[in-house]
Design an enzyme around this catalytic site. Structure first.
Site, PDB file in Angstrom:
ATOM      1  N   GLU A  65      11.550   3.563  12.724  1.00 48.75           N
ATOM      2  CA  GLU A  65      10.693   4.729  12.550  1.00 48.75           C
ATOM      3  C   GLU A  65      11.164   5.894  13.418  1.00 48.75           C
ATOM      4  OE1 GLU A  65       6.383   4.283  11.160  1.00 48.75           O
ATOM      5  OE2 GLU A  65       6.219   4.592  13.303  1.00 48.75           O
TER       6      GLU A  65
ATOM      7  N   GLU B   2      13.958   7.438  11.690  1.00 50.04           N
ATOM      8  CA  GLU B   2      13.455   8.230  10.562  1.00 50.04           C
ATOM      9  C   GLU B   2      12.916   9.573  11.071  1.00 50.04           C
ATOM     10  OE1 GLU B   2      10.275   6.090   8.705  1.00 50.04           O
ATOM     11  OE2 GLU B   2      10.701   6.868   6.697  1.00 50.04           O
TER      12      GLU B   2
ATOM     13  N   CYS C  64       2.089   1.466   9.484  1.00 45.90           N
ATOM     14  CA  CYS C  64       1.839   0.064   9.869  1.00 45.90           C
ATOM     15  C   CYS C  64       0.507  -0.452   9.374  1.00 45.90           C
ATOM     16  CB  CYS C  64       1.836  -0.133  11.374  1.00 45.90           C
ATOM     17  SG  CYS C  64       2.917   0.927  12.227  1.00 45.90           S
TER      18      CYS C  64
ATOM     19  N   SER D  36       6.086   7.236   6.387  1.00 47.57           N
ATOM     20  CA  SER D  36       7.270   6.502   6.816  1.00 47.57           C
ATOM     21  C   SER D  36       7.537   5.407   5.791  1.00 47.57           C
ATOM     22  CB  SER D  36       7.011   5.875   8.181  1.00 47.57           C
ATOM     23  OG  SER D  36       7.949   4.854   8.413  1.00 47.57           O
TER      24      SER D  36
ATOM     25  N   LYS E 258      -4.205  -6.732   5.278  1.00 50.11           N
ATOM     26  CA  LYS E 258      -2.925  -7.444   5.334  1.00 50.11           C
ATOM     27  C   LYS E 258      -2.862  -8.515   4.255  1.00 50.11           C
ATOM     28  CE  LYS E 258      -0.829  -5.587   8.900  1.00 50.11           C
ATOM     29  NZ  LYS E 258       0.394  -4.804   8.646  1.00 50.11           N
TER      30      LYS E 258
ATOM     31  N   GLU F 101      -1.743  -6.601   1.419  1.00 46.36           N
ATOM     32  CA  GLU F 101      -0.362  -6.148   1.595  1.00 46.36           C
ATOM     33  C   GLU F 101       0.635  -7.273   1.293  1.00 46.36           C
ATOM     34  OE1 GLU F 101       0.829  -5.410   5.657  1.00 46.36           O
ATOM     35  OE2 GLU F 101       2.320  -3.931   5.081  1.00 46.36           O
TER      36      GLU F 101
ATOM     37  N   GLU G  15       5.987  -5.016  -3.950  1.00 42.29           N
ATOM     38  CA  GLU G  15       7.065  -4.447  -3.129  1.00 42.29           C
ATOM     39  C   GLU G  15       7.504  -5.428  -2.047  1.00 42.29           C
ATOM     40  OE1 GLU G  15       4.157  -3.039  -3.733  1.00 42.29           O
ATOM     41  OE2 GLU G  15       4.356  -0.903  -4.202  1.00 42.29           O
TER      42      GLU G  15
ATOM     43  N   CYS H 258      -6.214  -1.719  15.461  1.00 36.74           N
ATOM     44  CA  CYS H 258      -6.287  -3.124  15.036  1.00 36.74           C
ATOM     45  C   CYS H 258      -7.200  -3.965  15.917  1.00 36.74           C
ATOM     46  CB  CYS H 258      -4.907  -3.752  15.047  1.00 36.74           C
ATOM     47  SG  CYS H 258      -3.650  -2.716  14.309  1.00 36.74           S
TER      48      CYS H 258
END
Ligand code: SF4
Ligand code: SF4
Ligand code: SF4
Ligand code: FES
Lengths: 585, 169
Positions: free
Chosen positions: A279, A282, A299, A319, A358, A361, A366, A504
């Protein structure tokens, strides 16, 4: 400020104008029973359990939304009040499955607690109660409307804290239900799967889709090599399962996972260090080319869902880095599998996460390997892991410490702080400054971006350049900052976004607040204790910059070449796409 | 910020214009019920697509629109059937057993008031006094009036309507 004098029970008290009777009563130590009230949400007045007696008033008043007045005389307890509160609770129970023995919230349920405390004992009511099917085939969230007592906390948290407005109360009378628009499944709504509705729900009407059966199956399958990783926010919250608050239980967590039978135990923090490498690279690229700024961190899968439903036009700014969980899982089935000579198809990869999104996810297309298997096979919440440890009879509190395994187990202080709001930003700054200036930053503590509040902006000076940064947690705050960017009011270089309030540490999968204490879900004291433990992990580490992690250096040398390389791009980066239904802005 | 470029707007222009007008006012969201009335006025019911469009055009969460639409009795979420059955719930009809007649229709059709059978043929309504109390209990099906209806006549009536419908095809 005008002060108001009033009498509560036998106490004379003076409080500022605008105080509610409930707040005033709390001050004299009279905890009026309550159910729908939540201190961080608007007052709703849905349950009326919090009634008190006010001299001169014909009816009882709800203390959570009645303001104090000069000379008021309040009684918080009387035989009649207790009876009425009990009656109200019994009415709720008459319309409730009362399945405590087999319920997910057993022992930790505000309704169960309240009815016990108010003296509800036997209940012989055998009339009709509302019937709804359990919505359990969602990817992340289970909705069991029969257990809903219509307190509307979830409606409020979803709207006021998350700005998602997915839930609403529908119909009336016996058929009243809380659900997404058109009563669609959660998976087919604008739900971003943050799980905050699970956190604030006083009952088990919302809960996570559990994966522990699958994990136990994998653990007892001799053909599977079962690998697990642990997110940064787990280690500082897991001990709450045994009533211990604010400690770093990393070593015991690793040992418990070993005893559960996992073959290799890795650290999501390693993935976090890797995320920072990619990151920061980037960010520096974008700054040099002066394009696609601000960089939006990626994230938090709840935030990503929010962007895809509500702000798809911002996708080019996000990102492309996978989350630390996905980076770690991907390396488990590539780098680690190759090193160990195991066929990745025989690896079962589990992630312990403080997060509900999550679970979603992990199942995204992907995040499947080209060969067709997912990089992450199962995601367990902190709550699920606590349960598994207890189910196996492991004496967590007295466990010795154990260390994470190589090659994905070593991490820095920068990775540790990913678990709290501001942490990803601070970690990125440490590495970005090192890369931009060639020197280690003199001070590694960026207090300007540390905060429990929902929105923070700061300007960091590097080499004469000014870096405008912002940190937002709770998606209602993300909306504010994104609207500022879109209207051109403010320009930033990088924005850290996390879906959950506080980051989190307060994720939708974290332990519920202790029962039978006057503590609310998302209690700021508990959250800040978890945060403090995270910062102490960081400050106790000898290496606090991701770029200096020896295992990270090694993996780039052996496998990934350099940040942003072709192989890094293929394995560690991802794409996003617009989602329907679209959220109303 | 309002972005509706993704919307495929199917609502009548008069409604879109009205919503635009509401957007200029101080609390656009307070016009939600008025907007829904207009939608139902034109289309006879509130479809999911229309509610979704109203939400985005007016800037009110879709869940709120649906919450309001389901809370008030006068909104219907499904189109009326080809044959709309209205049972008079006025005092005279009621005393003479209109509720039993209604129950019989519900049982025969498997639907509740304001619902439509899955084949789209029948829908049920309860209405206020139709002013033909001499014939109580009264049922109307589209424009046809049935008087002195008893619960056990209901299956017969439905068979009759179905056969007329078949012939018409
Ligand atoms: S939600 Fe609470 S009261 Fe209801 S069955 Fe579960 S534990 Fe019991
Ligand atoms: S998971 Fe989050 S977005 Fe979804 S309904 Fe619950 S609070 Fe709202
Ligand atoms: S689902 Fe839970 S939080 Fe939401 S209204 Fe029902 S009981 Fe309250
Ligand atoms: S706590 Fe006051 S009405 Fe529910």
């Amino acid at each position: 400020m005008n002060m108001i004098n009033l009498k509560i029970d036998d106490f004379d008290i003076q409080v500022p104008e605008g105080t509610t009777i409930m707040q005033a009563a709390d001050k004299v130590g009279a905890h009026v029973p309550r159910l729908c009230y939540h201190p961080y949400l608007s007052t709703d007045g849905a349950c009326r359990i919090c009634i008190v007696e006010v001299e001169g008033y014909r009816n009882f008043v709800a203390s959570c939304h009645t303001l104090v007045a000069e000379g008021m005389k309040v009684r918080t307890n009387s035989a009649e009040l207790r009876q009425t509160r009990r009656d109200l609770t019994e009415l709720l129970l008459d319309n409730h499955p009362r399945a405590c023995l087999t319920c997910d919230r057993d022992g930790n349920c505000e309704l169960q607690n309240l009815s016990y405390r108010l003296g509800v004992r036997d209940r012989l009511f055998a009339g009709d109660r509302k019937r709804f099917p359990i919505e359990k085939d969602n990817t992340a969230i289970v909705r069991d409307a029969e257990k809903c007592i219509l307190c509307r906390r979830c409606v409020r948290v979803c709207a006021e804290v998350q700005g998602v407005y997915n839930l609403s109360q529908m119909y009336r009378g016996f058929t009243t239900v809380v659900a997404p628009a058109f009563e669609s499944k959660m998976d087919e709504s604008v739900c971003i799967m943050c799980g905050q509705c699970i956190n604030v729900c006083p009952t088990a009407a919302f809960s996570e889709k559990s994966h522990y059966d699958e994990v136990f199956d994998a653990l007892s399958n001799p053909k599977k090599h079962v690998v697990v990783q642990v997110a940064p926010a787990i280690r500082v919250a897991i001990a709450e399962g045994w009533d211990i608050l604010g400690v770093d239980a990393t070593g015991k967590t690793v040992e418990a996972l070993r005893r559960l039978g996992f073959d290799a135990i890795f650290d999501t923090n390693f993935g976090a260090d890797l995320t920072i490498m990619e990151e920061a690279n980037e960010l520096i690229n974008r700054i040099e080319k002066n394009e696609k700024l601000p960089l939006l961190t990626s994230c938090s899968p709840g935030w990503i869902n929010f962007m895809e439903h509500f702000y798809p036009e911002m996708i080019p700014y996000a990102s492309t880095c996978k989350s630390p969980m996905q980076m770690t899982s991907t390396l488990v089935k590539t780098y680690y599998a190759q090193k160990k000579g195991i066929d990745p198809k025989d690896i079962y990869s589990v992630a312990i996460m403080p997060c509900i999104a999550k679970k979603y996810e992990a199942g995204r297309q992907e995040h499947f390997a080209p060969e067709g298997y997912p990089y992450t096979d199962a995601v367990l919440t902190t709550r699920e892991l606590i349960w598994m440890i207890k189910a196996m009879g492991i004496d967590f509190v007295n466990l010795p410490d154990s260390d994470f395994d190589d090659p994905l187990g070593e991490s820095t202080g920068a990775a540790a702080i990913f678990g709290t709001t501001g942490g990803v930003m601070e970690a990125a700054l440490r590495t970005a400054i090192l890369k931009l200036t060639g020197k280690k930053p003199e001070n590694l503590d960026f207090y300007d971006v540390r905060a429990i509040e929902g929105l923070k902006e700061a300007t960091i000076k590097i080499n004469g350049m000014e870096l405008n940064v912002a940190v937002a947690n709770g998606l209602a705050n993300a909306r504010k900052i994104l609207d500022k960017i879109q209207s051109g009011e403010k320009q930033f270089h990088i924005i850290e976004l996390m879906a959950c309030p506080g980051g989190c540490v307060a994720g939708g999968g974290q332990p519920h607040q202790p029962a039978e204490q006057f503590v609310y879900p998302l209690d700021t004291h508990i959250i800040s204790q978890r945060q403090a433990a995270i910062y102490s992990i960081d400050s106790n580490k000898s290496i606090r910059i991701s770029a200096e992690n020896p295992s990270i250096k090694k993996i780039y040398k052996e496998f990934l070449k350099k940040p942003g390389s072709e192989i890094a791009h293929n394995l560690l980066h991802t794409t996003y796409s617009e989602k329907y239904p679209r959220g109303v802005k | 910020m309002r972005d509706i470029t993704h919307l495929n707007i199917t609502l009548d222009k008069s409604i879109v214009d009205y919503i635009e007008e509401c957007r200029q006012k101080e609390h656009p969201e307070s016009y939600l019920i008025a907007v829904l009335h207009k939608v139902q006025g034109i289309y006879g019911f509130l479809s999911e697509d229309h509610m979704y469009e109203v939400a985005h055009l007016l800037g009110v969460p879709t869940s709120t629109v649906y919450g309001v639409a389901t809370f008030y009795h006068f909104f219907r979420l499904k189109p009326k059937g080809k044959y709309s059955i209205s049972i008079c719930m006025g005092t005279a009809c009621f005393v003479k057993g209109a509720d039993l007649v209604l129950q019989s229709f519900k049982n025969e059709l498997g639907i509740d008031i304001k619902e439509t059978t899955s084949d789209g043929l029948f829908s049920l309504e309860g209405t206020r006094c139709l002013g033909v109390c001499a014939l109580a209990p009264v049922v109307t099906i589209n424009d046809e009036v049935f008087g002195n209806v008893t619960p056990n006549q209901v299956p017969e009536i439905l068979i009759k309507v179905k056969s007329i419908d078949k012939q018409a095809q």
